[in-house]
Design a protein around this motif. Structure first.
Motif, mmCIF file in Angstrom:
data_model
loop_
_atom_site.group_PDB
_atom_site.id
_atom_site.type_symbol
_atom_site.label_atom_id
_atom_site.label_comp_id
_atom_site.label_asym_id
_atom_site.label_seq_id
_atom_site.Cartn_x
_atom_site.Cartn_y
_atom_site.Cartn_z
ATOM 1 N N ILE A 31 0.701 -1.218 0.042
ATOM 2 C CA ILE A 31 -0.145 0.047 -0.112
ATOM 3 C C ILE A 31 0.959 1.321 0.092
ATOM 4 C CG2 ILE A 31 -1.632 1.439 1.185
ATOM 5 C CD1 ILE A 31 -2.654 -1.283 2.450
ATOM 6 N N ARG A 32 0.571 2.141 -0.755
ATOM 7 C CA ARG A 32 1.403 3.337 -0.933
ATOM 8 C C ARG A 32 0.314 4.695 -0.729
ATOM 9 N NH1 ARG A 32 5.902 2.044 -4.289
ATOM 10 N NH2 ARG A 32 6.872 4.222 -3.827
ATOM 11 N N ILE A 33 1.163 5.708 -0.137
ATOM 12 C CA ILE A 33 0.198 6.844 0.112
ATOM 13 C C ILE A 33 0.025 7.424 -1.629
ATOM 14 C CG2 ILE A 33 0.531 9.239 0.826
ATOM 15 C CD1 ILE A 33 1.950 8.094 3.468
ATOM 16 N N LYS A 34 -1.057 7.977 -1.717
ATOM 17 C CA LYS A 34 -1.404 8.628 -3.008
ATOM 18 C C LYS A 34 -0.551 9.479 -3.632
ATOM 19 C CE LYS A 34 -5.191 10.414 -5.597
ATOM 20 N NZ LYS A 34 -6.686 11.186 -5.394
ATOM 21 N N GLY A 35 0.227 9.153 -4.877
ATOM 22 C CA GLY A 35 0.984 10.009 -5.713
ATOM 23 C C GLY A 35 2.295 9.631 -5.368
ATOM 24 N N PHE A 36 2.835 8.385 -4.761
ATOM 25 C CA PHE A 36 4.077 7.953 -4.663
ATOM 26 C C PHE A 36 4.029 6.607 -5.486
ATOM 27 C CE2 PHE A 36 3.861 10.478 -0.917
ATOM 28 C CZ PHE A 36 4.982 11.329 -1.248
ATOM 29 N N SER A 37 5.127 6.273 -6.371
ATOM 30 C CA SER A 37 5.447 5.007 -7.039
ATOM 31 C C SER A 37 6.972 4.947 -7.007
ATOM 32 C CB SER A 37 4.605 5.321 -8.379
ATOM 33 O OG SER A 37 5.358 6.310 -9.090
ATOM 34 N N GLY A 38 7.114 3.562 -7.720
ATOM 35 C CA GLY A 38 8.792 3.460 -7.906
ATOM 36 C C GLY A 38 9.052 2.445 -6.744
ATOM 37 N N ASP A 39 10.293 1.904 -7.086
ATOM 38 C CA ASP A 39 10.806 0.944 -6.250
ATOM 39 C C ASP A 39 11.572 1.587 -4.939
ATOM 40 O OD1 ASP A 39 10.290 -1.273 -7.556
ATOM 41 O OD2 ASP A 39 11.953 -1.255 -8.504
ATOM 42 N N TRP A 40 11.662 0.998 -3.878
ATOM 43 C CA TRP A 40 12.341 1.676 -2.530
ATOM 44 C C TRP A 40 13.792 0.862 -2.800
ATOM 45 C CZ3 TRP A 40 9.559 1.473 2.817
ATOM 46 C CH2 TRP A 40 8.293 2.164 2.608
ATOM 47 N N THR A 41 14.707 1.582 -2.195
ATOM 48 C CA THR A 41 16.193 1.516 -2.317
ATOM 49 C C THR A 41 16.538 0.254 -1.091
ATOM 50 O OG1 THR A 41 16.621 3.456 -3.198
ATOM 51 C CG2 THR A 41 18.345 2.308 -2.030
ATOM 52 N N GLU A 42 17.277 -0.698 -1.293
ATOM 53 C CA GLU A 42 17.874 -1.601 -0.204
ATOM 54 C C GLU A 42 19.259 -1.232 0.124
ATOM 55 O OE1 GLU A 42 16.916 -6.038 0.407
ATOM 56 O OE2 GLU A 42 18.571 -5.841 -0.684
ATOM 57 N N ASP A 43 19.536 -1.243 1.439
ATOM 58 C CA ASP A 43 20.769 -0.989 1.867
ATOM 59 C C ASP A 43 20.932 -1.272 3.222
ATOM 60 O OD1 ASP A 43 23.521 -0.023 1.846
ATOM 61 O OD2 ASP A 43 22.973 2.163 1.450
ATOM 62 N N LEU A 44 22.308 -1.127 3.961
ATOM 63 C CA LEU A 44 22.566 -1.726 5.241
ATOM 64 C C LEU A 44 22.125 -0.738 5.950
ATOM 65 C CD1 LEU A 44 26.072 -3.142 4.728
ATOM 66 C CD2 LEU A 44 23.967 -4.456 4.786
ATOM 67 N N LEU A 45 21.501 -0.862 7.223
ATOM 68 C CA LEU A 45 21.116 0.205 8.318
ATOM 69 C C LEU A 45 22.605 1.054 8.671
ATOM 70 C CD1 LEU A 45 19.231 1.583 10.131
ATOM 71 C CD2 LEU A 45 19.623 -0.279 11.858
ATOM 72 N N GLY A 46 23.615 0.323 8.924
ATOM 73 C CA GLY A 46 24.855 0.918 9.288
ATOM 74 C C GLY A 46 25.249 2.143 8.241
ATOM 75 N N ASN A 47 24.816 2.024 6.927
ATOM 76 C CA ASN A 47 25.152 3.209 5.974
ATOM 77 C C ASN A 47 24.283 4.341 6.224
ATOM 78 O OD1 ASN A 47 27.213 1.512 5.073
ATOM 79 N ND2 ASN A 47 25.851 0.762 3.328
ATOM 80 N N HIS A 48 23.361 4.360 7.080
ATOM 81 C CA HIS A 48 22.479 5.501 7.072
ATOM 82 C C HIS A 48 22.345 6.114 8.529
ATOM 83 C CE1 HIS A 48 21.256 5.109 3.073
ATOM 84 N NE2 HIS A 48 21.583 3.922 3.151
ATOM 85 N N ALA A 49 23.071 5.394 9.697
ATOM 86 C CA ALA A 49 22.817 5.643 10.878
ATOM 87 C C ALA A 49 24.317 5.398 11.713
ATOM 88 C CB ALA A 49 21.766 4.940 11.659
ATOM 89 N N ASP A 50 24.468 6.127 12.824
ATOM 90 C CA ASP A 50 25.793 5.573 13.730
ATOM 91 C C ASP A 50 24.849 5.040 14.775
ATOM 92 O OD1 ASP A 50 27.476 7.412 12.522
ATOM 93 O OD2 ASP A 50 26.789 9.249 13.282
ATOM 94 N N ILE A 51 25.395 3.879 15.027
ATOM 95 C CA ILE A 51 24.748 3.009 15.787
ATOM 96 C C ILE A 51 25.554 2.649 17.132
ATOM 97 C CG2 ILE A 51 23.828 0.643 16.249
ATOM 98 C CD1 ILE A 51 23.105 0.679 13.302
ATOM 99 N N TYR A 52 24.900 2.927 18.420
ATOM 100 C CA TYR A 52 25.819 2.541 19.394
ATOM 101 C C TYR A 52 25.131 2.772 20.783
ATOM 102 C CZ TYR A 52 24.985 7.601 19.781
ATOM 103 O OH TYR A 52 24.140 9.035 19.643
ATOM 104 N N GLN A 53 25.989 2.253 21.705
ATOM 105 C CA GLN A 53 25.313 1.865 23.131
ATOM 106 C C GLN A 53 25.824 2.941 23.982
ATOM 107 O OE1 GLN A 53 25.625 -2.086 24.195
ATOM 108 N NE2 GLN A 53 24.502 -2.065 25.887
ATOM 109 N N PRO A 54 24.913 3.564 24.328
ATOM 110 C CA PRO A 54 25.472 5.069 25.353
ATOM 111 C C PRO A 54 25.824 4.367 26.978
ATOM 112 C CG PRO A 54 22.951 4.949 25.302
ATOM 113 C CD PRO A 54 23.588 3.852 24.488
ATOM 114 N N LYS A 55 26.320 4.946 27.595
ATOM 115 C CA LYS A 55 26.871 4.974 29.122
ATOM 116 C C LYS A 55 25.396 4.807 29.970
ATOM 117 C CE LYS A 55 29.229 6.635 33.058
ATOM 118 N NZ LYS A 55 30.142 7.921 33.409
ATOM 119 N N THR A 56 25.460 3.922 30.877
ATOM 120 C CA THR A 56 24.356 3.813 31.876
ATOM 121 C C THR A 56 24.557 4.460 33.146
ATOM 122 O OG1 THR A 56 23.672 1.448 30.906
ATOM 123 C CG2 THR A 56 23.178 1.793 33.265
ATOM 124 N N ILE A 57 23.594 4.908 33.591
ATOM 125 C CA ILE A 57 23.754 5.610 35.076
ATOM 126 C C ILE A 57 22.736 4.854 35.972
ATOM 127 C CG2 ILE A 57 24.376 7.990 34.219
ATOM 128 C CD1 ILE A 57 21.347 8.978 34.478
#
Length: 382
Positions: A5-31
Motif C-alpha cells: 500500500i502506498r500513500i497516494k502520489g508515490f510510485s517506484g521501487d524502494w532502495t535496499e541498503d545496510l542500516l549501518g550506512n545510514h545511521a551511527d549505531i552505538y550503546q550509550p553509558k548507563t547511569i
C-alpha cells in the motif's frame, strides 16, 4: 521492491541498503538509578522513561532499540535533551540523509528476533544491526509516511490519556462514594441521601448458589477470567482448555445467573471476583457463586475495591502461596458497609457501570488503533 500500500502520489521501487550506512549505531553509558534526581531531564531505559537526571547525553530526538533483557528489539523514540541508558542501542541519523521519524516506524516494522542472542540474558549487539538490511523510499515519501504514522500515534496517545483519566476518576470516586474504614457515611453523596450506612456481614446479603446443570441451549457454557469476569469461552484470550474436558455435554456445571457475584477461590487475591453481567449459563464447579438481595452492581463495587481484595487475601488458607484459597465461610464472615436506601445503592452502581462502560469503550478503541497501526506498518513498509 515496493510496499503493498502506498500513500497516494508515490510510485517506484524502494532502495535496499545496510542500516549501518545510514545511521551511527552505538550503546550509550548507563547511569545507576541510585543517582537519579527528582527533577531534570528524562532518563530512557529499554521500555521508555525510567527517571530523571540533571544531565543529558543526547541533544536531539533519537530512535532506539532495546538491546538487553526480555524487551530486546522493542523500539522507542526519545525526547530532545534526554539521557539514554545502555539498555538501548541508539540509531542516530542526525548526520545522514534519512528522516528520523521515518526510521522510527521503519524499525517498528522490522523483526529483530533473529539477531537476539543469549539465553539467560537476551541481548542485541552492534554488529548485526550495522549489517541489517533496510528498504526506504525517496525523502518526500519518507516524510509523508512519518506524518501518517505520527497521526496514528497521536490518536493512540490521546486515547491512552483519556483511558487513564477515566480510570483515575473511577479510583477517586470509589474512595469518595464508599465510606472509609470505620465510617458510616461517604464523603460525597448523591443528593437527598443523608442516613448513615449500616455495617453488615456478607452472609446477611449474599447466599451461595449451589444449582447445577449440564450445558443446555438456555444455559450455555461460560468462562471466568481475572480481568473480565464472566465471558464466553470463545472470547478467552488464552488457556483454551476445552479440548481437555471429556464428555463435556454430560458434565455437570454450576449455574450462574445475571447479577450473581462470582469468585475464583485460588485467584481471588489477584482480583478474580466479579458480577455476572453477561448472561445466564454454567461455569466450572471450582468457582463460588452468590446471589444477593441488594443491588448487585453496587455489591460488585464493594467487593472489587483493592482494599477489600486485600482483606480477602488475608483470609485465604493454605501453606503454599500459589495454592491458598478463600473458603465461602471465610468470605461470608467479612463485613461491608452498605446504604440502607436501595435507591442510593442503585445510583452508585449505575454511576460505576457508566464509568466501566467508558473504560471498556476506550480500551477497545485503543486496541483497535494499535491493530490499525500494526496492519499499516505491515502493508506500507517493505
Amino acid at each position: 521492491m515496493k510496499p503493498k500500500i502506498r500513500i497516494k502520489g508515490f510510485s517506484g521501487d524502494w532502495t535496499e541498503d545496510l542500516l549501518g550506512n545510514h545511521a551511527d549505531i552505538y550503546q550509550p553509558k548507563t547511569i545507576p538509578e541510585a543517582i537519579f534526581t527528582t527533577e531534570g531531564y528524562d532518563v530512557y531505559g529499554a521500555n521508555g522513561i525510567i527517571g530523571k537526571y540533571h544531565k543529558y547525553n543526547h541533544e536531539t530526538e533519537q530512535a532506539m532499540i532495546a538491546c538487553r533483557g526480555s524487551s530486546c528489539g522493542v523500539v522507542n523514540f526519545s525526547k530532545p535533551r534526554s539521557w539514554i541508558n545502555g539498555n538501548a542501542m541508539i540509531i542516530n541519523v542526525d548526520k545522514y540523509d534519512i528522516e528520523k521519524h521515518f526510521v522510527k516506524y521503519l524499525l517498528e516494522h522490522e523483526d529483530f528476533s533473529s539477531i537476539v542472542s543469549g539465553s539467560g540474558q537476551p541481548q542485541i549487539v552492534r554488529g548485526p544491526l550495522l549489517s541489517w538490511l533496510i528498504n526506504y523510499p525517496a525523502d518526500i515519501e519518507q516524510k509523508a509516511l512519518a506524518e501518517f504514522f505520527q497521526k496514528i500515534d497521536k490518536s493512540i496517545e490521546l486515547t491512552q490519556c483519556k483511558l487513564s483519566s477515566i480510570k483515575q476518576i473511577r479510583s477517586a470516586s470509589l474512595q469518595a462514594l464508599i465510606p472509609k474504614e470505620g465510617a458510616t457515611k461517604p464523603s460525597i453523596r448523591f443528593s437527598s441521601f443523608e442516613n448513615d450506612w449500616k455495617i453488615c456481614k456478607l452472609d446477611e446479603i449474599l447466599v451461595e448458589r449451589h444449582e447445577a446443570s449440564t450445558i443446555t441451549p438456555d444455559l450455555p457454557q461460560l468462562s471466568f477470567t481475572i480481568a473480565d469476569g464472566v465471558i464466553r469461552p470463545e472470547d478467552r484470550k488464552s488457556n483454551q482448555r476445552d479440548f481437555l474436558i471429556k464428555d463435556k455435554d454430560n458434565k455437570r456445571y454450576l449455574i450462574t445467573r445475571v447479577g450473581d457475584i462470582i469468585y475464583n477461590p485460588a485467584n481471588v487475591v489477584y482480583g478474580a471476583i466479579h458480577r455476572n453481567s453477561l448472561t445466564d449459563g454454567v461455569v466450572s464447579p471450582i468457582y463460588r457463586i452468590f446471589t444477593t438481595n441488594q443491588d448487585s452492581r453496587f455489591i460488585e463495587c464493594l467487593v472489587r475495591r483493592p482494599s477489600f481484595i486485600s482483606q480477602m487475601a488475608m483470609r485465604t488458607e493454605g501453606t503454599v502461596t500459589k495454592l491458598k484459597t478463600l473458603k465461602p465461610e471465610a468470605f461470608l464472615e467479612m463485613s461491608v458497609c452498605i446504604p440502607t436506601d436501595s435507591e442510593e445503592q442503585r445510583l452508585i452502581g449505575e454511576y460505576f457501570r457508566n464509568l466501566d462502560l467508558q473504560i471498556t469503550l476506550q480500551t477497545q478503541r485503543l486496541e483497535k488503533l494499535k491493530q490499525i497501526k500494526v496492519a499499516c506498518l505491515d502493508n506500507m513498509f517493505v
